[in-house]
Design an enzyme around this catalytic site. Sequence first.
Site, short mmCIF file in Angstrom:
data_model
loop_
_atom_site.label_atom_id
_atom_site.label_comp_id
_atom_site.label_asym_id
_atom_site.label_seq_id
_atom_site.Cartn_x
_atom_site.Cartn_y
_atom_site.Cartn_z
N ASP A 1 8.12 3.79 12.31
CA ASP A 1 8.67 3.97 10.95
C ASP A 1 9.98 2.98 10.48
O ASP A 1 10.02 2.34 10.43
CB ASP A 1 9.11 5.53 10.13
CG ASP A 1 7.65 6.35 10.40
OD1 ASP A 1 6.69 6.27 10.28
OD2 ASP A 1 8.75 8.15 10.49
N SER B 1 0.64 7.83 8.24
CA SER B 1 2.81 7.49 8.71
C SER B 1 3.22 6.10 8.80
O SER B 1 4.15 6.07 8.97
CB SER B 1 2.46 8.40 10.39
OG SER B 1 2.37 9.48 10.42
N GLU C 1 6.64 8.86 16.07
CA GLU C 1 6.79 8.88 14.40
C GLU C 1 8.11 7.77 14.29
O GLU C 1 7.54 7.13 13.09
CB GLU C 1 6.61 10.37 14.11
CG GLU C 1 6.85 9.93 12.06
CD GLU C 1 5.81 9.39 11.76
OE1 GLU C 1 4.58 10.43 11.59
OE2 GLU C 1 5.03 8.93 11.17
N ASP D 1 -7.75 -3.84 -4.88
CA ASP D 1 -8.46 -2.76 -5.18
C ASP D 1 -9.38 -2.71 -4.15
O ASP D 1 -9.99 -3.72 -2.85
CB ASP D 1 -9.38 -3.12 -6.27
CG ASP D 1 -10.26 -2.19 -6.35
OD1 ASP D 1 -10.15 -0.90 -6.23
OD2 ASP D 1 -10.59 -1.78 -7.61
N GLY E 1 -11.34 0.18 -8.37
CA GLY E 1 -10.38 1.08 -9.62
C GLY E 1 -10.71 2.02 -8.14
O GLY E 1 -10.36 1.85 -7.31
#
Length: 639
Positions: free
Chosen positions: A311, A556, A307, A597, A616
Amino acid sequence: MRSVLLLALAPLVAFALPAPSSGARRVHERRTSVPSAWVPVAEPYPATPIPLRIALTQANIDKAHDELMRVSDPSSPHFGKHWSAKEVAEFFAPSKESVDTVMAWLENEGISRSRVKQSQSLGWIEVSGVTVSEAESLLDTKYTVYTHEATGTPHLGCGEYSVPEEVSKHIDFVTPTVHFDTRAKREQPMRKREAATEIGKPGSGSLPKQGATLSLESIIQELEYCNEEILPICLQALYHIPANQSYATAKNSYGIVEYTPQSYLPTDLDMFFGQFAPQLVGHRPTMDSIDGGNIQTEYESFDYNGESDLDLQYAMTLVYPLNPTLYQTGDMVEGGSFNNFLDALDASYCTYDGGDDPTQDGIYPDPYGGGYEGPETCGGYAATYVVSTSYGYNEADLTPFYEERQCSEYAKLGLQGVSILYSSGDYGVAGNDGECLTSTGAYSVNGTVFNPSFPGTCPYVTSVGATQIVPNATVFEPEEACETVIYSGGGFSNVFPMPSYQAEAVRTYYEYFPPPYTAAQYNNSRTVRGFPDVAANGANYVIAIDGQFALVYGTSASSPVFGSIITLVNDARLAAGKGPIGFLNPSLYANPYMFNDITLGSNQGCGTEGFYAVPGWDPVTGLGTPDYLKMVAYYLALP
Ligand SMILES: *[C@@H]1O[C@H](CO)[C@@H](O)[C@H](O)[C@H]1NC(C)=O
Ligand SMILES: *[C@@H]1O[C@H](CO)[C@@H](O)[C@H](O)[C@H]1NC(C)=O
Ligand SMILES: *[C@@H]1O[C@H](CO)[C@@H](O)[C@H](O)[C@H]1NC(C)=O
Ligand SMILES: *[C@@H]1O[C@H](CO)[C@@H](O)[C@H](O)[C@H]1NC(C)=O
């Protein structure tokens, strides 16, 4: 309750007369049973001193939503006029009437003003020199000393207590009384859902998922390979993020929160930077250590480093030359929780509404030794303008009280101009590890009820789902909902009502694309919070992990990427002499054109295909993926 250790104990007597009562009292709090493993052992000596503290009711918490909209809604004349931390503290501080009422009551009971003081955070009245017999008379109660069967930890408490009618509505609670705010030592093995402080521990369902390892030669830094391997250049192309584009480096930073034992490996950062961002070799994030948080190197594996490596490798590269701030939270023993992180930004949150929950949050200093022995981090760290967290619970793991208390704190950070982002989860409509619920809200392997994630369902955070490049397509074609290894967390809350900024988007969704499920699967009342709000790519990220390159998957990855884009937009605003955007959702929902979208794919789970991505907003990819150039143009035009 450490002071109880020093108590002299008298033998427990079976029948004790209640203390004399005065005036019209009402029971303020009562506990019907003693938590298991705590045993009454004695009654304390009447002259024993106890630290009596009275928590006052916060004022104006019901106004937080409207005040936040006033500064976050782009059509409001007050857009961007954020509050200082001091203004927030004062606005929500207990009213003068509450303080005066409690002071008068104490004085009436013979406690002189000189013994009474209001805490610096304004939320508490502290009374010094109180004895057990004085407290028993004041609160019309009887104290008992308990000890914990397994650990011998002592605790002073009572079964119920009363205060005068007119005082009751001005106070939340009094300590020490009915609360067992002492945590017993962990039993092994810990049951997962009781162990919310295990949020960063290996096996926690919100961590990213590992894919194949890669040889360096197989990684090709060309855009045409982005459908197989995501690198920073792919994200820059997909979302029109300029490289090396930061101006206001001194005023701005970007907060990434990690929970020990998760931590980055410095060698992994340099291995990644060496290939994909050479200018960053040797660079490290600015470190804010919370509750003993450190970069542990005792354990190394994907489960411990995946993780944090993911990140930081992407956030640091995308916002370069801006340097992110790492909020490393919790020690190796107690761990940390979102509340521990929030405590570090806002000292008043440490105690507001009862403070941390010892069954969920890390308690510091570590009561049992072996962990961080320093004081709990309460305040002292500034919030960066954008904070991204790639960890999450299921709503069903926690109580609504706990969730609402934390959600109000996100609103307070929004008032101060902070954007809070959370990943939406990796199991589609199911919860972490794919778990679903029964009709009574319990977990079951056979559960068929959807299991939404928290804090993504708090209306004051921006929840980020995951997309992927369509197999064999390019970065120049529309993405689809992520269906490789993970499914984008999404759905509707069982706790939070629908916020106004989302009402039109959700109404349109139901009108044109009503999902094929009933109240048996999820709260389909059309009156509850839908999530996620937005999405970004979450598949096939190349990271350096424990000395190798490997592919990883998860929302993540999506959250730090979306946060990097907002950080760069803020940076452009700061350079133009403007303030940060703050709480994002009202301006995002008002401008869906800033998004690509997403209309393909779904988020299966709980024995269903989940919801579908549609034109949408949808509860799979939210409004879609960001376009930095459209965003920066729009936000630069706002005041
Ligand atoms: C960013 O700047 C670094 C050096 O400061 C340079 O090596 C790199 O090529 C630049 N990246 C781009 C895409 O311009
Ligand atoms: C789940 O379903 C299976 C098959 O119907 C059944 O054997 C099992 O007892 C159920 N488990 C629970 C916890 O309900
Ligand atoms: C992608 O292209 C490869 C090679 O042309 C082909 O073998 C594969 O079937 C394609 N995959 C999809 C999902 O179209
Ligand atoms: C759905 O949410 C609404 C609003 O909070 C609530 O009144 C209703 O009871 C919920 N429905 C179910 C089935 O839980």
